[in-house]
Design a protein around this motif. Structure first.
Motif, PDB file in Angstrom:
ATOM      1  N   THR A 167       0.830  -1.212   0.000  1.00 14.20           N
ATOM      2  CA  THR A 167       0.000   0.000   0.000  1.00 14.20           C
ATOM      3  C   THR A 167       0.860   1.256   0.000  1.00 14.20           C
ATOM      4  OG1 THR A 167      -1.802  -1.120   1.156  1.00 14.20           O
ATOM      5  CG2 THR A 167      -1.728   1.285   1.332  1.00 14.20           C
ATOM      6  N   TYR A 170       2.186   3.032  -3.118  1.00 12.29           N
ATOM      7  CA  TYR A 170       1.287   3.889  -3.882  1.00 12.29           C
ATOM      8  C   TYR A 170       1.091   5.260  -3.252  1.00 12.29           C
ATOM      9  CZ  TYR A 170      -0.207  -0.380  -6.302  1.00 12.29           C
ATOM     10  OH  TYR A 170      -0.245  -1.541  -7.042  1.00 12.29           O
ATOM     11  N   GLN A 171       1.272   5.353  -1.958  1.00 14.03           N
ATOM     12  CA  GLN A 171       0.921   6.583  -1.246  1.00 14.03           C
ATOM     13  C   GLN A 171       1.743   6.677   0.027  1.00 14.03           C
ATOM     14  OE1 GLN A 171      -2.976   4.955  -1.352  1.00 14.03           O
ATOM     15  NE2 GLN A 171      -3.121   4.737   0.879  1.00 14.03           N
ATOM     16  N   PRO A 172       1.956   7.896   0.547  1.00 11.59           N
ATOM     17  CA  PRO A 172       2.835   8.056   1.709  1.00 11.59           C
ATOM     18  C   PRO A 172       2.224   7.608   3.030  1.00 11.59           C
ATOM     19  CG  PRO A 172       1.983  10.179   1.008  1.00 11.59           C
ATOM     20  CD  PRO A 172       1.570   9.187  -0.036  1.00 11.59           C
ATOM     21  N   GLY A 176      -3.753   7.836   2.670  1.00 10.38           N
ATOM     22  CA  GLY A 176      -3.591   8.487   1.366  1.00 10.38           C
ATOM     23  C   GLY A 176      -2.457   9.487   1.379  1.00 10.38           C
ATOM     24  N   ALA A 177      -2.744  10.705   0.917  1.00 11.53           N
ATOM     25  CA  ALA A 177      -1.711  11.732   0.850  1.00 11.53           C
ATOM     26  C   ALA A 177      -1.348  12.282   2.225  1.00 11.53           C
ATOM     27  CB  ALA A 177      -2.183  12.882  -0.051  1.00 11.53           C
ATOM     28  N   ASP A 183      -3.773   5.366  10.160  1.00  8.69           N
ATOM     29  CA  ASP A 183      -2.321   5.425  10.344  1.00  8.69           C
ATOM     30  C   ASP A 183      -1.954   5.367  11.813  1.00  8.69           C
ATOM     31  OD1 ASP A 183      -0.825   6.243   7.601  1.00  8.69           O
ATOM     32  OD2 ASP A 183      -2.815   7.158   7.651  1.00  8.69           O
ATOM     33  N   TRP A 211       7.729   4.726   6.577  1.00  2.89           N
ATOM     34  CA  TRP A 211       6.421   5.304   6.921  1.00  2.89           C
ATOM     35  C   TRP A 211       6.358   5.607   8.417  1.00  2.89           C
ATOM     36  CZ3 TRP A 211       3.343   2.651  10.404  1.00  2.89           C
ATOM     37  CH2 TRP A 211       2.085   3.215  10.661  1.00  2.89           C
TER      38      TRP A 211
END
Length: 229
Positions: A167, A170-172, A176-177, A183, A211
């Motif tokens: 995942t 695709y995104q940080p 999502g953004a 998270d 992340w």
């Protein structure tokens, strides 16, 4: 008005370690709300707010007392809708429920295996005795017997994180953004391990570790205010 957060600690009140309390703390920071933490040890939890819960986090916001990290996040989004959302709508709430179940079934058991003896060492004498008795009864092994299996399970644990790793290609953030409560759910689990034990769960090159580092930097580096074990 300042919100009170009852935060689980060991002998050192400046080292909160509970994954669920970290979820709550990050959610409050996400909303930009002022908080005051109440360091709370295991044996003090049953007396929090007149015995409202057997677990923390618990928050008091004026006359309102809320128990459980997910319930706290829902309360914050409903009560402070003018501040940044924790879920991004009903779909985000449902997705966060899935992430919570996945984290507690995938990450929490291995963190328990890896960090149990270190968590015991964080407690004062009275709370250490409680911790050992309750965990050994629950797990059916000595603390040392549980931790003895951590090396054998490390590769499988890292492999189990592949859905998250993929995942993040695709995104940080999982949200999502930008981060959402989903998270903070996973962050709380890994922060639990970081604060409690020096045992390396992840390699630095791992996308999940990168992340996690981004999450540590959020909200003025809130997660980094407690040094790693």
């Amino acid at each position: 008005m300042t919100i009170l957060l009852y935060d689980l600690v060991g002998q050192d009140a400046a080292r909160p370690f509970s994954p669920h309390c970290w979820k709550g703390k990050m959610a409050l920071a996400h909303k930009g709300l002022d908080i005051s933490t109440v360091p709370t040890r295991f044996l003090e939890v049953p007396s929090v707010e007149g015995g409202i819960s057997q677990t923390v986090p618990v928050i008091r916001d004026g006359d309102k007392v809320v128990v459980d990290s997910f319930a706290i996040a829902l309360y914050l989004d409903e009560t402070y809708p003018d501040r940044p959302t924790l879920f991004g709508g009903e779909g985000g709430k449902a997705m966060a429920r899935f992430i919570e179940r996945w984290s507690q079934l995938t990450i929490h058991p291995y963190v328990t295996t890896a960090a149990l003896v270190d968590l015991h060492a964080m407690q004062d004498e009275e709370n250490a005795a409680y911790f050992r008795q309750s965990r050994e009864k629950r797990l059916g092994k000595t603390l040392e017997g549980v931790v003895a299996t951590r090396d054998a399970g490390l590769t499988a644990f890292r492999t189990a994180l592949e859905p998250l790793r993929s995942t993040l290609s695709y995104q940080p953030f999982i949200g999502g953004a930008a981060p959402l409560f989903c998270d903070y759910i996973v962050f709380g689990a890994l922060q639990w391990a970081r604060v409690a034990s020096p045992y390396p769960l992840l390699e630095d090159s791992d996308a999940v570790a990168q992340w996690f580092a981004r999450c540590l930097d959020l909200h003025g580096g809130l997660g980094r205010q407690v040094a790693a074990a």
